[in-house]
Write a protein that holds these residues in place. Structure first.
Motif, PDB file in Angstrom:
ATOM      1  N   TRP A  57      16.156  51.454  58.669  1.00  9.73           N
ATOM      2  CA  TRP A  57      15.306  50.962  59.771  1.00  9.73           C
ATOM      3  C   TRP A  57      14.224  51.979  60.125  1.00  9.73           C
ATOM      4  O   TRP A  57      13.055  51.621  60.280  1.00  9.73           O
ATOM      5  N   ARG A  58      14.605  53.258  60.236  1.00 12.23           N
ATOM      6  CA  ARG A  58      13.618  54.286  60.563  1.00 12.23           C
ATOM      7  C   ARG A  58      12.554  54.387  59.468  1.00 12.23           C
ATOM      8  O   ARG A  58      11.359  54.532  59.754  1.00 12.23           O
ATOM      9  N   ALA A  59      12.969  54.299  58.213  1.00  8.76           N
ATOM     10  CA  ALA A  59      12.015  54.360  57.102  1.00  8.76           C
ATOM     11  C   ALA A  59      11.046  53.183  57.149  1.00  8.76           C
ATOM     12  O   ALA A  59       9.838  53.344  56.908  1.00  8.76           O
ATOM     13  N   ARG A  60      11.543  51.996  57.477  1.00  7.37           N
ATOM     14  CA  ARG A  60      10.654  50.829  57.573  1.00  7.37           C
ATOM     15  C   ARG A  60       9.682  50.974  58.738  1.00  7.37           C
ATOM     16  O   ARG A  60       8.511  50.592  58.640  1.00  7.37           O
ATOM     17  N   GLU A  61      10.174  51.516  59.858  1.00  2.89           N
ATOM     18  CA  GLU A  61       9.287  51.725  61.006  1.00  2.89           C
ATOM     19  C   GLU A  61       8.200  52.736  60.684  1.00  2.89           C
ATOM     20  O   GLU A  61       7.036  52.573  61.083  1.00  2.89           O
ATOM     21  N   MET A  62       8.542  53.793  59.965  1.00  3.29           N
ATOM     22  CA  MET A  62       7.546  54.793  59.553  1.00  3.29           C
ATOM     23  C   MET A  62       6.531  54.173  58.600  1.00  3.29           C
ATOM     24  O   MET A  62       5.323  54.422  58.703  1.00  3.29           O
ATOM     25  N   LEU A  63       7.026  53.359  57.676  1.00  9.77           N
ATOM     26  CA  LEU A  63       6.129  52.688  56.729  1.00  9.77           C
ATOM     27  C   LEU A  63       5.193  51.738  57.456  1.00  9.77           C
ATOM     28  O   LEU A  63       3.986  51.693  57.189  1.00  9.77           O
ATOM     29  N   ARG A  64       5.728  51.004  58.406  1.00  5.39           N
ATOM     30  CA  ARG A  64       4.922  50.066  59.194  1.00  5.39           C
ATOM     31  C   ARG A  64       3.824  50.813  59.972  1.00  5.39           C
ATOM     32  O   ARG A  64       2.674  50.393  60.022  1.00  5.39           O
ATOM     33  N   ALA A  65       4.203  51.937  60.578  1.00  3.87           N
ATOM     34  CA  ALA A  65       3.251  52.705  61.383  1.00  3.87           C
ATOM     35  C   ALA A  65       2.135  53.293  60.528  1.00  3.87           C
ATOM     36  O   ALA A  65       0.948  53.222  60.890  1.00  3.87           O
ATOM     37  N   ARG A  92       4.877  58.264  50.994  1.00  3.68           N
ATOM     38  CA  ARG A  92       6.112  59.013  51.245  1.00  3.68           C
ATOM     39  C   ARG A  92       7.136  58.164  51.994  1.00  3.68           C
ATOM     40  O   ARG A  92       8.336  58.229  51.714  1.00  3.68           O
ATOM     41  N   ALA A  93       6.641  57.400  52.958  1.00  2.28           N
ATOM     42  CA  ALA A  93       7.549  56.532  53.715  1.00  2.28           C
ATOM     43  C   ALA A  93       8.169  55.482  52.809  1.00  2.28           C
ATOM     44  O   ALA A  93       9.369  55.165  52.921  1.00  2.28           O
ATOM     45  N   LEU A  94       7.368  54.937  51.905  1.00  2.00           N
ATOM     46  CA  LEU A  94       7.877  53.943  50.965  1.00  2.00           C
ATOM     47  C   LEU A  94       8.886  54.563  50.008  1.00  2.00           C
ATOM     48  O   LEU A  94       9.924  53.961  49.701  1.00  2.00           O
ATOM     49  N   GLU A  95       8.609  55.788  49.592  1.00  2.00           N
ATOM     50  CA  GLU A  95       9.547  56.495  48.702  1.00  2.00           C
ATOM     51  C   GLU A  95      10.887  56.720  49.405  1.00  2.00           C
ATOM     52  O   GLU A  95      11.949  56.505  48.818  1.00  2.00           O
ATOM     53  N   THR A  96      10.828  57.131  50.663  1.00  2.00           N
ATOM     54  CA  THR A  96      12.056  57.354  51.436  1.00  2.00           C
ATOM     55  C   THR A  96      12.853  56.068  51.563  1.00  2.00           C
ATOM     56  O   THR A  96      14.081  56.053  51.391  1.00  2.00           O
ATOM     57  N   LEU A  97      12.167  54.969  51.860  1.00  2.00           N
ATOM     58  CA  LEU A  97      12.845  53.688  51.999  1.00  2.00           C
ATOM     59  C   LEU A  97      13.521  53.285  50.693  1.00  2.00           C
ATOM     60  O   LEU A  97      14.666  52.820  50.690  1.00  2.00           O
ATOM     61  N   ASN A  98      12.842  53.477  49.573  1.00  2.00           N
ATOM     62  CA  ASN A  98      13.421  53.111  48.278  1.00  2.00           C
ATOM     63  C   ASN A  98      14.632  53.973  47.952  1.00  2.00           C
ATOM     64  O   ASN A  98      15.618  53.485  47.392  1.00  2.00           O
ATOM     65  N   ILE A  99      14.567  55.263  48.303  1.00  2.00           N
ATOM     66  CA  ILE A  99      15.702  56.160  48.055  1.00  2.00           C
ATOM     67  C   ILE A  99      16.923  55.695  48.844  1.00  2.00           C
ATOM     68  O   ILE A  99      18.031  55.611  48.314  1.00  2.00           O
ATOM     69  N   ILE A 100      16.709  55.410  50.120  1.00  2.00           N
ATOM     70  CA  ILE A 100      17.819  54.982  50.975  1.00  2.00           C
ATOM     71  C   ILE A 100      18.392  53.653  50.495  1.00  2.00           C
ATOM     72  O   ILE A 100      19.610  53.473  50.413  1.00  2.00           O
ATOM     73  N   ASP A 101      17.523  52.719  50.159  1.00  2.00           N
ATOM     74  CA  ASP A 101      17.983  51.394  49.700  1.00  2.00           C
ATOM     75  C   ASP A 101      18.801  51.489  48.412  1.00  2.00           C
ATOM     76  O   ASP A 101      19.693  50.674  48.174  1.00  2.00           O
ATOM     77  N   ASP A 102      18.495  52.484  47.574  1.00  2.00           N
ATOM     78  CA  ASP A 102      19.173  52.605  46.281  1.00  2.00           C
ATOM     79  C   ASP A 102      20.523  53.326  46.362  1.00  2.00           C
ATOM     80  O   ASP A 102      21.252  53.379  45.370  1.00  2.00           O
ATOM     81  N   ILE A 103      20.845  53.910  47.512  1.00  2.00           N
ATOM     82  CA  ILE A 103      22.105  54.637  47.640  1.00  2.00           C
ATOM     83  C   ILE A 103      23.253  53.645  47.768  1.00  2.00           C
ATOM     84  O   ILE A 103      23.261  52.790  48.654  1.00  2.00           O
ATOM     85  N   ASP A 104      24.222  53.788  46.882  1.00  2.00           N
ATOM     86  CA  ASP A 104      25.364  52.872  46.821  1.00  2.00           C
ATOM     87  C   ASP A 104      26.621  53.588  47.317  1.00  2.00           C
ATOM     88  O   ASP A 104      26.906  54.731  46.911  1.00  2.00           O
ATOM     89  N   ARG A 105      27.365  52.942  48.198  1.00  2.00           N
ATOM     90  CA  ARG A 105      28.557  53.566  48.774  1.00  2.00           C
ATOM     91  C   ARG A 105      29.579  53.915  47.701  1.00  2.00           C
ATOM     92  O   ARG A 105      30.152  55.015  47.707  1.00  2.00           O
ATOM     93  N   GLN A 106      29.860  52.993  46.790  1.00  2.00           N
ATOM     94  CA  GLN A 106      30.864  53.252  45.764  1.00  2.00           C
ATOM     95  C   GLN A 106      30.457  54.424  44.885  1.00  2.00           C
ATOM     96  O   GLN A 106      31.303  55.231  44.472  1.00  2.00           O
ATOM     97  N   GLU A 107      29.177  54.541  44.604  1.00  2.00           N
ATOM     98  CA  GLU A 107      28.685  55.664  43.804  1.00  2.00           C
ATOM     99  C   GLU A 107      28.936  56.992  44.528  1.00  2.00           C
ATOM    100  O   GLU A 107      29.342  57.986  43.912  1.00  2.00           O
ATOM    101  N   LEU A 108      28.711  57.013  45.832  1.00  2.00           N
ATOM    102  CA  LEU A 108      28.964  58.227  46.604  1.00  2.00           C
ATOM    103  C   LEU A 108      30.448  58.583  46.583  1.00  2.00           C
ATOM    104  O   LEU A 108      30.806  59.771  46.486  1.00  2.00           O
ATOM    105  N   LEU A 109      31.317  57.577  46.694  1.00  2.00           N
ATOM    106  CA  LEU A 109      32.754  57.830  46.641  1.00  2.00           C
ATOM    107  C   LEU A 109      33.162  58.402  45.284  1.00  2.00           C
ATOM    108  O   LEU A 109      33.959  59.341  45.203  1.00  2.00           O
TER     109      LEU A 109
END
Length: 344
Positions: A57-65, A92-109
């Motif tokens: 959400w924060r990344a989308r708000e930054m991208l929007r702004a 940069r905001a778009l890059e951050t959003l894409n990074i966050i969206d690509d993070i998978d919980r199972q992968e982190l586990l």
């Protein structure tokens, strides 16, 4: 994109502030930093998805702004140095959003070697509390002169949200009952109730609240913050049930919905009492028992049936009719049609 409700935004903002501060302090690249920060929340699914949603959400708000500033600058100054800087920040905001969206919980586990932990559900932990736990909590607050006696009484009788108590619940005296008016939370153009009123039996009120109501005819009950309410409720739970589950304000909400359901209230009636605009939402609250399970008797409800008023009429449950479903083939069965409908 659809904007979350004001309360959700406030919740996201607090979570996002903590996450982005930790990422800014990391010496790793942005991908690694975000994975390390979110890894600590991966074992519990509800924690991970809540923090992940806040970060996105924060990344989308930054991208929007930045997009908005970039467009405004281009209209006025053309492709100036300021505009190029804003284009860079948008990227940069778009890059951050894409990074966050690509993070998978199972992968982190898998990467961290952690295991998924069971989620603690408020409605499931109700079975670890005695049947009269709310009455005990209200009585304890009254006997000890607890500062949160009024809020605990309101929670017990209305199942309101914690944030709704920060806005103040107005309790007025009527001839046969008290009226509790709640200013709703999670209100958007299509969901939630801006306000609701519940007629509550006088016998269910705590002694101090009843005395104030008799003296003044109207009392405002509220708390300074949701955090202070959580702490007070947790402390009461620790005293009364040291080995029981950690008591939270949402336990009251689930128990309230469960009582209404067992007393035979319809889904739209329960939805109105909880501050929903659609009946289906109420299904998420309280345990659902089969006939004969749980208590042998029906717990009395302090709210007068038919004594709930809302800003907007609650949409009733939509009827489900198998006859309206077209069969997939000549040999289609009723169970197959049902599965198709459920999937749809």
């Amino acid at each position: 994109l659809k904007q979350p409700s004001r309360n959700t935004i406030e919740d996201y903002a607090g979570k996002a502030d903590r996450l982005y501060e930790k990422v800014s302090l990391s010496r790793e690249d942005q991908v690694t930093a975000w994975m390390e920060v979110l890894t600590r929340y991966a074992p519990k699914s509800n924690s991970f998805y809540a923090m992940h949603a806040a970060a996105a959400w924060r990344a989308r708000e930054m991208l929007r702004a930045w997009l908005s500033r970039q467009c405004a600058t281009q209209r006025i100054h053309g492709m100036s140095g300021t505009w190029l800087h804003e284009v860079e920040q948008t990227g940069r905001a778009l890059e951050t959003l894409n990074i966050i969206d690509d993070i998978d919980r199972q992968e982190l586990l898998d990467l961290s070697g952690q295991s998924s932990q069971p989620v603690s559900s408020k409605r499931q932990t109700l079975k670890k509390l005695p049947d009269d736990w709310r009455e005990q909590a209200v009585a304890y607050a009254a006997q000890t002169g607890h500062a949160y006696e009024g809020p605990v009484c309101v929670l017990s009788n209305t199942g309101c949200r914690s944030v709704e108590l920060t806005r103040g619940v107005t309790v007025t005296s009527e001839f046969h009952h008290a009226v509790m008016k709640i200013h709703g939370a999670k209100v958007t153009d299509v969901s939630g109730q801006a306000w609701r009123e519940l007629d509550v039996d006088y016998k269910a009120l705590s002694p101090r609240l009843l005395m104030k109501l008799q003296d003044c005819g109207e009392v405002s009950v509220g708390v300074w913050s949701t955090a202070s309410l959580r702490s007070a409720v947790r402390a009461i739970g620790k005293v009364l049930w040291p080995k029981g589950p950690r008591l939270t304000p949402y336990h009251f909400r689930h128990a309230f919905a469960e009582d209404l359901r067992e007393a035979g209230w319809a889904a739209d009636e329960i939805g109105a009492a909880l501050g929903h605009r659609v009946s289906e939402t109420s299904a998420a609250y309280g345990r659902r028992r089969r006939p004969g399970q749980g208590r042998g008797d029906v717990k009395p409800v302090s709210v007068v049936r038919g004594g709930v008023r809302t800003a907007v009429a609650v949409r009733p449950l939509q009827p489900f009719n198998l006859a309206t479903i077209a069969p997939r083939g000549a040999g289609a069965s009723a169970s197959g049609a049902f599965k198709s409908a459920k999937k749809a």
